[in-house]
Write a protein that holds these residues in place. Structure first.
Motif, mmCIF file in Angstrom:
data_model
loop_
_atom_site.group_PDB
_atom_site.id
_atom_site.type_symbol
_atom_site.label_atom_id
_atom_site.label_comp_id
_atom_site.label_asym_id
_atom_site.label_seq_id
_atom_site.Cartn_x
_atom_site.Cartn_y
_atom_site.Cartn_z
ATOM 1 N N MET A 1 22.257 -9.316 4.423
ATOM 2 C CA MET A 1 21.576 -10.648 4.381
ATOM 3 C C MET A 1 20.192 -10.344 3.777
ATOM 4 N N PRO A 2 19.721 -11.543 2.884
ATOM 5 C CA PRO A 2 18.469 -11.324 2.383
ATOM 6 C C PRO A 2 17.295 -11.253 3.263
ATOM 7 N N PRO B 1 0.721 -1.283 -0.006
ATOM 8 C CA PRO B 1 -0.052 0.110 0.087
ATOM 9 C C PRO B 1 0.710 1.304 0.009
ATOM 10 N N VAL B 2 2.110 1.253 0.360
ATOM 11 C CA VAL B 2 3.155 2.637 0.444
ATOM 12 C C VAL B 2 3.836 2.430 -0.914
ATOM 13 N N THR B 3 4.525 1.419 -1.136
ATOM 14 C CA THR B 3 5.343 1.640 -2.306
ATOM 15 C C THR B 3 4.547 1.082 -3.685
ATOM 16 N N ASN B 4 3.586 0.253 -3.584
ATOM 17 C CA ASN B 4 3.204 -0.272 -4.954
ATOM 18 C C ASN B 4 3.758 -1.355 -5.626
ATOM 19 N N LEU B 5 4.903 -1.764 -4.925
ATOM 20 C CA LEU B 5 5.848 -2.842 -5.123
ATOM 21 C C LEU B 5 5.378 -4.184 -4.869
ATOM 22 N N PRO B 6 5.536 -5.396 -5.493
ATOM 23 C CA PRO B 6 5.001 -6.470 -5.320
ATOM 24 C C PRO B 6 5.030 -7.076 -3.701
ATOM 25 N N LEU B 7 4.307 -7.724 -3.031
ATOM 26 C CA LEU B 7 4.548 -8.319 -2.038
ATOM 27 C C LEU B 7 4.087 -9.819 -1.991
ATOM 28 N N PRO B 8 4.567 -10.628 -1.432
ATOM 29 C CA PRO B 8 6.025 -10.447 -0.745
ATOM 30 C C PRO B 8 7.185 -10.300 -1.847
ATOM 31 N N ARG B 9 8.304 -9.656 -1.173
ATOM 32 C CA ARG B 9 9.301 -9.420 -2.214
ATOM 33 C C ARG B 9 10.585 -9.688 -1.322
ATOM 34 N N PHE B 10 11.872 -9.659 -2.160
ATOM 35 C CA PHE B 10 12.949 -10.226 -1.308
ATOM 36 C C PHE B 10 13.860 -8.617 -1.297
ATOM 37 N N VAL B 11 14.629 -8.216 -0.583
ATOM 38 C CA VAL B 11 15.308 -7.193 -0.400
ATOM 39 C C VAL B 11 16.712 -7.364 0.233
#
Length: 167
Positions: A67-68, A29-39
């Protein structure tokens, strides 16, 4: 079979398909990026909190830079993350990086010259090694670990999804 029963069966099927589509296209809802996602963890130390604010209790501290982590939720400047062991909590977004890394889940994993079985290994990676993630095909990913570069089987890595393709 009556109309009412048939309608219920069709409605249940439509809802199941709609639920699957929503699950595949969930967006933060904040970034409009996929959830879940890795960083990855940008900092060498990050407090992991019970909730998304500085007033929430610190449950533990991540201490492994690069660390991922998997982001599972967003709230303002906070991201709910989990690590390879499933442990997680809320971390401030400034402590996270979009640079992708993976953790080796197979001891002495061969880092191959080409993304093919039975090719020479340039190195062998120990269990738990963190490597920078490059491109990924259906079965192999290109890694950079401590200056060694090569291809590793995706099935032995945590931090990349089985169906993920990267250029």
């Amino acid at each position: 079979m009556g109309r009412k029963t048939l309608f219920c069966i069709v409605a249940a099927g439509v809802l199941a398909v709609a639920g699957a589509v929503v699950a595949e296209t969930a967006r933060g809802p904040v970034t409009n990026l996929p959830l879940p996602r890795f960083v990855s963890l940008k900092a060498s130390k990050a407090n992991v909190r019970r909730g998304p604010s500085l007033t929430h209790r610190i449950d533990w501290v991540f201490k492994r830079k690069n660390m991922p982590l998997e982001i599972t939720a967003e709230y303002g400047h906070w991201r709910r993350v989990r690590d390879i062991e499933g442990a997680g909590g809320w971390v401030h977004y400034s402590l996270l990086s979009g640079a992708r890394t993976v953790i080796v889940e197979h001891d002495m994993l061969p880092l191959a010259m080409r993304p093919e079985a039975n090719t020479p290994a340039v190195a062998h990676l120990e269990l738990g090694v963190v490597a920078r993630l490059g491109e990924c095909g259906p079965d192999w990913c290109y890694l950079n670990a401590a200056g060694y570069k090569g291809w590793a089987q995706k099935a032995h890595l945590w931090g990349v999804t089985p169906d993920e393709l990267r250029d």
